[in-house]
Design an enzyme around this catalytic site. Structure first.
Site, short mmCIF file in Angstrom:
data_model
loop_
_atom_site.label_atom_id
_atom_site.label_comp_id
_atom_site.label_asym_id
_atom_site.label_seq_id
_atom_site.Cartn_x
_atom_site.Cartn_y
_atom_site.Cartn_z
N HIS A 132 -3.60 -5.32 0.04
CA HIS A 132 -3.12 -5.82 1.33
C HIS A 132 -3.08 -7.34 1.34
O HIS A 132 -4.11 -8.01 1.53
CB HIS A 132 -4.00 -5.29 2.47
CG HIS A 132 -3.83 -3.82 2.71
ND1 HIS A 132 -2.84 -3.32 3.52
CD2 HIS A 132 -4.48 -2.76 2.19
CE1 HIS A 132 -2.90 -1.99 3.52
NE2 HIS A 132 -3.89 -1.64 2.72
N CYS A 192 0.83 -1.20 0.00
CA CYS A 192 0.00 0.00 0.00
C CYS A 192 0.88 1.26 0.00
O CYS A 192 1.51 1.55 -1.01
CB CYS A 192 -0.98 -0.03 1.16
SG CYS A 192 -2.39 1.08 0.93
N GLU A 202 -1.43 -8.94 3.60
CA GLU A 202 -1.11 -9.32 4.98
C GLU A 202 -2.31 -9.42 5.91
O GLU A 202 -2.17 -9.85 7.05
CB GLU A 202 -0.11 -8.31 5.56
CG GLU A 202 -0.71 -7.01 6.08
CD GLU A 202 -1.11 -6.01 5.03
OE1 GLU A 202 -1.40 -4.86 5.40
OE2 GLU A 202 -1.15 -6.35 3.83
#
Length: 239
Positions: A181, A96, A183
């Site tokens: 994202h 990001c 994660e």
């Protein structure tokens, strides 16, 4: 456990711009691969050691923009250190804001997009040889950004979305930038919903629907993230 070069540093350095935007599921994956993790707080810690690290350094997300250096002067130091790191082709992963910083450091324009992209949706994976993101070809991922970037001249596009064409790119084998994202962890999404409530309200995001999509898709994304990180680490550890 790790399976490649034994002289590759066994600690992953992660730079945080927001306390609750951490490595998420990636942290457990790195532990499974035999790595340790050390965090640095942008704007608080001296980031020199993180950017000079010979192993993998990960630059995480946050709500500020690459172009807000007047309001957040530490960003300029971060950009300057990142430029040197990229010139040395050291293993670097940006997520990001981290991806936007990499794009900017490579000379590409980073700017406010025409709309917020917040929510779960599938990527369009580029048809390039050995695309690291191939495991996500049929998996929704979490998007959470308002800024976007042009593709750096030296970069290879890895993925796009319906809203923004530049969602991920690589430069050689060591540098990987992900606008989305990878994660996100199912059990930590509530921290995001609380911490970003102002942004979500302003963008008129349906919070219960976003929570439900997280419960539906986060575990699928974790499977893809595991394969991607394993392949990426094998790639950067080869001599």
């Amino acid at each position: 456990m790790t399976t490649a070069s034994p002289d590759f540093p066994d600690t992953i350095y992660a730079i945080q711009h927001l306390a609750f935007e951490d490595l998420g599921v990636m942290e457990d994956i790195f532990y499974q691969l035999g790595f340790r993790v050390r965090y640095f707080e942008a704007g608080v810690d001296d980031l020199s050691k993180a950017f000079q690290h010979k192993g993998l350094t990960i630059i995480l997300g946050g709500p500020i923009g690459v172009y807000e250096t007047d309001d957040y002067p530490f960003l300029q130091q971060e950009i300057d250190l990142l430029k040197v790191r990229l010139e040395e082709n050291l293993p670097t992963l940006g997520i990001c804001l981290g991806a936007q910083l990499i794009a900017h450091a490579l000379g590409a324009k980073v700017y406010a997009g025409h709309q917020k992209e917040i929510g779960w949706s599938k990527l369009s994976i580029s048809n390039t040889p050995n695309n690291l993101l191939a495991p996500l070809s049929d998996t929704p991922v979490l998007h959470w950004h308002g800024d976007t970037f042009n593709l750096p001249e030296q970069a290879e596009l890895l993925a796009s979305s319906d809203i923004y064409p530049n969602q991920a790119f690589s430069v050689g084998k060591n540098i990987l930038a992900l606008q989305f994202h990878l994660e996100v962890a199912a059990e930590s999404m509530e921290k995001w919903l609380i911490g970003h409530t102002c942004e979500l309200r302003k963008a008129e995001i349906n919070i219960p629907a976003l929570r439900a999509d997280n419960e539906k898709y986060a575990m699928l994304l974790e499977t893809g993230a595991t394969e991607i990180l394993r392949n990426y680490m094998k790639q950067v550890m080869r001599k």
